[in-house]
Design a protein around this motif. Structure first.
Motif, PDB file in Angstrom:
ATOM      1  N   ALA A  22      43.527  34.324  31.237  1.00  0.00           N
ATOM      2  CA  ALA A  22      42.990  35.576  31.773  1.00  0.00           C
ATOM      3  C   ALA A  22      41.500  35.699  31.462  1.00  0.00           C
ATOM      4  CB  ALA A  22      43.758  36.764  31.186  1.00  0.00           C
ATOM      5  N   LYS A  23      41.115  35.323  30.249  1.00  0.00           N
ATOM      6  CA  LYS A  23      39.705  35.395  29.844  1.00  0.00           C
ATOM      7  C   LYS A  23      38.843  34.459  30.692  1.00  0.00           C
ATOM      8  CE  LYS A  23      36.772  34.559  25.795  1.00  0.00           C
ATOM      9  NZ  LYS A  23      36.771  34.148  24.373  1.00  0.00           N
ATOM     10  N   ASP A  24      39.306  33.222  30.873  1.00  0.00           N
ATOM     11  CA  ASP A  24      38.541  32.239  31.654  1.00  0.00           C
ATOM     12  C   ASP A  24      38.362  32.698  33.098  1.00  0.00           C
ATOM     13  OD1 ASP A  24      38.390  30.705  29.399  1.00  0.00           O
ATOM     14  OD2 ASP A  24      39.908  29.243  30.014  1.00  0.00           O
ATOM     15  N   GLN A  25      39.414  33.278  33.675  1.00  0.00           N
ATOM     16  CA  GLN A  25      39.317  33.730  35.066  1.00  0.00           C
ATOM     17  C   GLN A  25      38.356  34.913  35.186  1.00  0.00           C
ATOM     18  OE1 GLN A  25      42.768  35.358  36.999  1.00  0.00           O
ATOM     19  NE2 GLN A  25      41.931  35.031  39.039  1.00  0.00           N
ATOM     20  N   LEU A  26      38.401  35.833  34.211  1.00  0.00           N
ATOM     21  CA  LEU A  26      37.498  36.992  34.256  1.00  0.00           C
ATOM     22  C   LEU A  26      36.038  36.538  34.154  1.00  0.00           C
ATOM     23  CD1 LEU A  26      37.005  40.039  34.294  1.00  0.00           C
ATOM     24  CD2 LEU A  26      37.252  40.026  31.798  1.00  0.00           C
ATOM     25  N   ILE A  27      35.767  35.604  33.247  1.00  0.00           N
ATOM     26  CA  ILE A  27      34.400  35.084  33.093  1.00  0.00           C
ATOM     27  C   ILE A  27      33.925  34.427  34.394  1.00  0.00           C
ATOM     28  CG2 ILE A  27      33.035  33.298  31.926  1.00  0.00           C
ATOM     29  CD1 ILE A  27      34.697  33.986  29.374  1.00  0.00           C
ATOM     30  N   TYR A  28      34.820  33.679  35.016  1.00  0.00           N
ATOM     31  CA  TYR A  28      34.492  33.032  36.291  1.00  0.00           C
ATOM     32  C   TYR A  28      34.118  34.084  37.348  1.00  0.00           C
ATOM     33  CZ  TYR A  28      35.183  30.650  40.761  1.00  0.00           C
ATOM     34  OH  TYR A  28      35.018  30.169  42.029  1.00  0.00           O
ATOM     35  N   LEU A  29      34.882  35.172  37.407  1.00  0.00           N
ATOM     36  CA  LEU A  29      34.619  36.224  38.395  1.00  0.00           C
ATOM     37  C   LEU A  29      33.299  36.940  38.113  1.00  0.00           C
ATOM     38  CD1 LEU A  29      38.218  37.737  38.736  1.00  0.00           C
ATOM     39  CD2 LEU A  29      37.004  36.362  40.436  1.00  0.00           C
ATOM     40  N   LEU A  30      33.001  37.180  36.839  1.00  0.00           N
ATOM     41  CA  LEU A  30      31.736  37.832  36.485  1.00  0.00           C
ATOM     42  C   LEU A  30      30.545  36.952  36.848  1.00  0.00           C
ATOM     43  CD1 LEU A  30      32.660  39.361  32.986  1.00  0.00           C
ATOM     44  CD2 LEU A  30      32.281  40.620  35.124  1.00  0.00           C
ATOM     45  N   GLU A  31      30.727  35.648  36.690  1.00  0.00           N
ATOM     46  CA  GLU A  31      29.629  34.716  36.996  1.00  0.00           C
ATOM     47  C   GLU A  31      29.384  34.576  38.500  1.00  0.00           C
ATOM     48  OE1 GLU A  31      30.748  31.213  34.843  1.00  0.00           O
ATOM     49  OE2 GLU A  31      29.816  31.919  32.971  1.00  0.00           O
ATOM     50  N   GLN A  32      30.327  35.083  39.308  1.00  0.00           N
ATOM     51  CA  GLN A  32      30.124  35.075  40.756  1.00  0.00           C
ATOM     52  C   GLN A  32      29.052  36.088  41.180  1.00  0.00           C
ATOM     53  OE1 GLN A  32      31.900  32.748  42.826  1.00  0.00           O
ATOM     54  NE2 GLN A  32      32.152  32.081  40.695  1.00  0.00           N
ATOM     55  N   ARG A  36      21.850  39.908  35.452  1.00  0.00           N
ATOM     56  CA  ARG A  36      22.287  41.034  34.639  1.00  0.00           C
ATOM     57  C   ARG A  36      22.970  42.076  35.527  1.00  0.00           C
ATOM     58  NH1 ARG A  36      20.959  39.866  29.957  1.00  0.00           N
ATOM     59  NH2 ARG A  36      21.707  41.811  29.041  1.00  0.00           N
ATOM     60  N   LYS A  37      24.032  42.686  34.967  1.00  0.00           N
ATOM     61  CA  LYS A  37      24.813  43.651  35.742  1.00  0.00           C
ATOM     62  C   LYS A  37      25.446  44.677  34.812  1.00  0.00           C
ATOM     63  CE  LYS A  37      27.917  39.779  35.722  1.00  0.00           C
ATOM     64  NZ  LYS A  37      26.882  38.761  35.624  1.00  0.00           N
ATOM     65  N   ASP A  38      25.743  45.836  35.349  1.00  0.00           N
ATOM     66  CA  ASP A  38      26.499  46.851  34.618  1.00  0.00           C
ATOM     67  C   ASP A  38      27.954  46.783  35.063  1.00  0.00           C
ATOM     68  OD1 ASP A  38      24.244  47.597  33.321  1.00  0.00           O
ATOM     69  OD2 ASP A  38      24.010  49.551  34.304  1.00  0.00           O
ATOM     70  N   LEU A  39      28.851  46.975  34.111  1.00  0.00           N
ATOM     71  CA  LEU A  39      30.293  46.864  34.403  1.00  0.00           C
ATOM     72  C   LEU A  39      30.963  48.224  34.217  1.00  0.00           C
ATOM     73  CD1 LEU A  39      32.775  45.040  35.007  1.00  0.00           C
ATOM     74  CD2 LEU A  39      32.918  44.575  32.552  1.00  0.00           C
ATOM     75  N   PHE A  40      31.625  48.686  35.272  1.00  0.00           N
ATOM     76  CA  PHE A  40      32.408  49.924  35.216  1.00  0.00           C
ATOM     77  C   PHE A  40      33.888  49.558  35.124  1.00  0.00           C
ATOM     78  CE2 PHE A  40      28.402  51.125  36.976  1.00  0.00           C
ATOM     79  CZ  PHE A  40      28.196  52.453  36.602  1.00  0.00           C
ATOM     80  N   ILE A  41      34.580  50.133  34.137  1.00  0.00           N
ATOM     81  CA  ILE A  41      35.963  49.730  33.860  1.00  0.00           C
ATOM     82  C   ILE A  41      36.884  50.940  33.950  1.00  0.00           C
ATOM     83  CG2 ILE A  41      37.482  48.593  32.195  1.00  0.00           C
ATOM     84  CD1 ILE A  41      34.856  47.604  30.806  1.00  0.00           C
ATOM     85  N   THR A 137      31.453  43.025  47.780  1.00  0.00           N
ATOM     86  CA  THR A 137      32.350  41.866  47.739  1.00  0.00           C
ATOM     87  C   THR A 137      33.556  42.256  46.895  1.00  0.00           C
ATOM     88  OG1 THR A 137      31.197  40.952  45.816  1.00  0.00           O
ATOM     89  CG2 THR A 137      30.513  40.157  47.973  1.00  0.00           C
ATOM     90  N   THR A 138      34.718  41.787  47.303  1.00  0.00           N
ATOM     91  CA  THR A 138      35.940  42.119  46.565  1.00  0.00           C
ATOM     92  C   THR A 138      36.589  40.851  46.044  1.00  0.00           C
ATOM     93  OG1 THR A 138      37.348  42.026  48.535  1.00  0.00           O
ATOM     94  CG2 THR A 138      36.348  44.163  47.995  1.00  0.00           C
ATOM     95  N   ASP A 139      37.243  40.983  44.914  1.00  0.00           N
ATOM     96  CA  ASP A 139      37.940  39.844  44.315  1.00  0.00           C
ATOM     97  C   ASP A 139      39.163  40.349  43.566  1.00  0.00           C
ATOM     98  OD1 ASP A 139      38.151  37.047  43.846  1.00  0.00           O
ATOM     99  OD2 ASP A 139      35.964  36.956  43.712  1.00  0.00           O
ATOM    100  N   GLU A 140      39.930  39.408  43.051  1.00  0.00           N
ATOM    101  CA  GLU A 140      41.191  39.716  42.385  1.00  0.00           C
ATOM    102  C   GLU A 140      41.200  39.045  41.026  1.00  0.00           C
ATOM    103  OE1 GLU A 140      44.963  40.162  45.160  1.00  0.00           O
ATOM    104  OE2 GLU A 140      44.971  38.217  44.172  1.00  0.00           O
ATOM    105  N   TRP A 141      41.470  39.801  39.983  1.00  0.00           N
ATOM    106  CA  TRP A 141      41.678  39.208  38.644  1.00  0.00           C
ATOM    107  C   TRP A 141      43.179  39.234  38.392  1.00  0.00           C
ATOM    108  CZ3 TRP A 141      40.924  41.957  33.321  1.00  0.00           C
ATOM    109  CH2 TRP A 141      41.083  41.035  32.281  1.00  0.00           C
ATOM    110  N   ALA A 142      43.799  38.078  38.458  1.00  0.00           N
ATOM    111  CA  ALA A 142      45.262  37.983  38.335  1.00  0.00           C
ATOM    112  C   ALA A 142      45.688  38.107  36.869  1.00  0.00           C
ATOM    113  CB  ALA A 142      45.750  36.663  38.932  1.00  0.00           C
ATOM    114  N   PHE A 143      45.340  39.250  36.288  1.00  0.00           N
ATOM    115  CA  PHE A 143      45.676  39.526  34.885  1.00  0.00           C
ATOM    116  C   PHE A 143      47.049  40.195  34.860  1.00  0.00           C
ATOM    117  CE2 PHE A 143      44.659  42.626  31.196  1.00  0.00           C
ATOM    118  CZ  PHE A 143      45.312  41.803  30.288  1.00  0.00           C
ATOM    119  N   HIS A 144      48.093  39.350  34.856  1.00  0.00           N
ATOM    120  CA  HIS A 144      49.459  39.859  34.959  1.00  0.00           C
ATOM    121  C   HIS A 144      50.094  40.171  33.616  1.00  0.00           C
ATOM    122  CE1 HIS A 144      49.256  37.683  38.960  1.00  0.00           C
ATOM    123  NE2 HIS A 144      49.616  38.906  39.289  1.00  0.00           N
ATOM    124  N   LEU A 145      49.763  39.388  32.605  1.00  0.00           N
ATOM    125  CA  LEU A 145      50.518  39.464  31.350  1.00  0.00           C
ATOM    126  C   LEU A 145      49.601  39.508  30.143  1.00  0.00           C
ATOM    127  CD1 LEU A 145      53.147  36.755  32.334  1.00  0.00           C
ATOM    128  CD2 LEU A 145      53.652  39.186  32.032  1.00  0.00           C
TER     129      LEU A 145
END
Length: 617
Positions: A22-32, A36-41, A137-145
């Protein structure tokens, strides 16, 4: 103190791999979104995200500032905005407002939306309707578990319960299937799959479709033997009972969130609150988490004495021994002392709240409801509870438990108690009663229809199911509880003339002071013993069917080691309580199994009822 473990108990798989993926996929998506960027969660993603990638990790990947989604105009000055959100229309509409406000102000920015665990067409449709589909742009973080502990994995989807069981929204079913698929691809193949409930069946079918679409099995040895899927609506009685094992009590009183609990000043003996991670790494907690609360304080007292003895042995040491003691033991003793102080503080705080006479009377009432004794006295107790305007949630919980164990309330009792509730807590709770009725947890008995008549009607309708006659009458009966009949057939309320010894529990009933074996866990025990549903036809008929059993892999693929076959994955769809987890751990130790609990969310009576309140957002 802790129950003895059979020597042949298998080792659990290493589920920390799920976090790393999950961490590796999230980092990959952020690098897309380079630069520098602000993140809203989303607010309810803050805690799960912290378990996967902390602030320093996010900063390393050019996240400048972090903001919580609050549905108001933003203050960010960054040229790039990234939004990490659940696929909710409210969140998407707010983002549309942010983008359109920037357009109106002549401000140019880049926007990226990351939906987790998946994006839905409805969300993309809103972007299109609001005219910003081409601006983001839209993407999916497959953070299931999210692994919360060695044997607990959560989808962290508390809305699953209301969405599916109350509103009939099936949007999360594929998510549950995808979670199973991920576990199967990493730790499978599974040897057997059992399940009960409509949602479980759909999640199983979704998983099988994904397996067939994907790669073929490599023929490796699996690390999980059997899988058991169970719908929350198979057993509503268990989550409506007061929890009396230590971990369950901590959850009921302090609210465990994402594996963490915040202890206030009354526990920490200071002017500050403290956030504590509760898992098997906490050696003190690990020894008491599954224990009945009545045993905990004595154990902690003895532990404190042993710790003092370990400290005192310094007095007779020479310099070399003291040096060894400081380098090898002191740090561990100090850590244990800190944890011990916290759990003693928590126990004292809980004892002040839970050993009062009122709590003892509450437990006595619950036990009487489960056993079917003194029902009139129970009704009087619940009415007093309502009229004294005690906890609104607690009063609803007792009403639901009464209805579930009695197969609905007599018409005069239902009308009277509903009127008293609305007078005490306000008529704006009227829609909540409609929700509880729809779910089947607080209902009025049909006039003149006895329990036996109801059971025979259900039996007839379930038999008609083979001919495809799923009538309206069956659909309405599907929401009825048949607790008394199930209790008799599965011996859920142990009969014993002797007093139950909670220090040496003999069955899973210890989690409710010997009064009741949780139905969900008893079903799992029976199916594993029988290697299927054979012999449980009467039980499944009372539960309205929808049971299934299937082989997860072929004989060639399934030559799993014996210890693998005894690793059982149980998936609760709609939530699971810490009491049920404790019961399954006990069963595992007795039978030589290791249970891995996967749940859409950790739940308890308060969370279930809060999800059904009429003002639910």
């Amino acid at each position: 103190m802790a129950h003895s473990i059979r020597r042949d108990s298998p080792e659990l798989p290493d589920f920390s791999l799920l976090k790393r993926l999950a961490k590796d996929q999230l980092i990959y998506l952020l690098e897309q979104l380079p630069g520098r960027k602000d993140l809203f969660i989303d607010a309810d993603l803050m805690s799960p995200l912290d378990r996967i990638a902390n602030v320093s990790t996010l900063k390393q990947h050019e996240v400048d500032k972090l903001y919580k989604v609050e549905y108001k105009p933003i203050v960010s000055t960054s040229d790039q905005l990234c939004f990490l959100i659940r696929p909710r229309l409210q969140s998407v509409k707010w983002i549309c407002d942010v983008v359109n406000a920037d357009k109106a102000a002549g401000k140019f920015r880049r926007y990226k939306l990351i939906f987790t665990p998946q994006k839905f067409y409805a969300c993309e449709n809103v972007l299109e309707e609001q005219g910003i589909f081409g601006d983001v742009t839209t993407d999916e973080w497959a953070f299931h578990l999210l692994p919360l502990d060695d044997d607990i994995i959560s989808l962290e989807l508390p809305e699953f319960f209301r969405d599916y069981f109350l509103e009939g929204n099936q949007r999360w079913v594929r998510t549950a299937g995808s979670a199973l698929h991920l576990l199967h691809s990493l730790f499978g193949p599974f040897c057997k799959v059992y399940g009960i409930g409509r949602c479980s069946k759909m999640a199983y079918e979704s998983w099988r479709e994904q397996v067939e679409e994907g790669e073929q099995n490599t023929g490796r040895d699996g690390e999980i033997g059997s899988v058991f899927l169970i719908d929350r609506d198979v057993d509503y009685v268990t989550p409506m009972c007061s929890q009396v094992v230590y971990e369950g009590l901590v959850d009921d009183i302090f609210r465990i969130k994402c594996g963490c609990v915040e202890f206030g000043p009354e526990v920490t003996s200071s002017d500050k609150s403290l956030k504590v991670m509760l898992n098997s790494q906490d050696k003190v907690f690990n020894q008491i988490r599954n224990e009945h609360f009545s045993n905990v304080f004595g154990f902690l007292s003895q532990k404190a004495k042993n710790l003092q003895t370990a400290y005192d042995k310094r007095s007779g040491m020479d310099i070399k021994q003291i040096k060894t003691f400081v380098s090898e033991e002191l740090k561990g003793l100090k850590q244990e002392h800190r944890l011990l102080s916290l759990h003693i503080g928590a126990s004292e705080s809980m004892m002040k709240k839970k050993t009062k006479q009122e709590f003892q009377e509450l437990l006595k009432t619950e036990h009487s409801l489960l056993e079917g004794f003194d029902i009139r006295e129970c009704i009087t107790f619940i009415e007093e509870h309502i009229n004294r305007q005690c906890s609104m949630i607690e009063s609803l919980r007792l009403l639901c438990l009464l209805s579930l164990t009695e197969n609905g309330l007599l018409s005069k009792d239902f009308k009277s108690m509903k009127a008293q509730y609305l007078q005490s807590y306000g008529v704006d709770h009227l829609p909540t009663f409609a929700n509880l009725k729809q779910l089947g947890v607080l209902v009025e008995q049909p006039t003149g229809e006895t329990l036996t008549a109801m059971e025979s009607k259900v039996g007839k309708l379930v038999n008609d199911r083979t001919a495809g006659k799923l009538t309206d009458a069956f659909s309405s009966l599907a929401k009825k509880s048949h607790f008394r009949a199930l209790s008799r057939r599965l011996n859920l309320v142990p009969k014993s003339d002797e007093e139950y010894d909670l220090r040496v529990p003999k069955d899973m009933a210890y989690i409710f002071s010997g009064a009741y074996v949780p139905l969900s866990c008893k079903l799992i025990e029976q199916v594993l013993e029988r290697d299927g549903w054979t012999g449980l036809e009467e039980v499944t008929r009372l539960l309205n069917g929808q049971e299934f059993a299937a082989s997860g892999c072929s004989e060639a693929d399934g030559k799993a080691r014996n210890d693998t076959r005894r690793t059982i994955l149980v998936m609760f769809l709609g939530g699971c309580t810490f009491s049920e987890i404790s019961a399954l751990r006990f069963l595992g130790k007795e039978k030589g199994y290791k249970f891995v609990i996967v749940t859409t969310a950790i739940t308890n009576s308060a969370r279930l009822i809060e999800a059904l309140l009429d003002n639910h957002a």
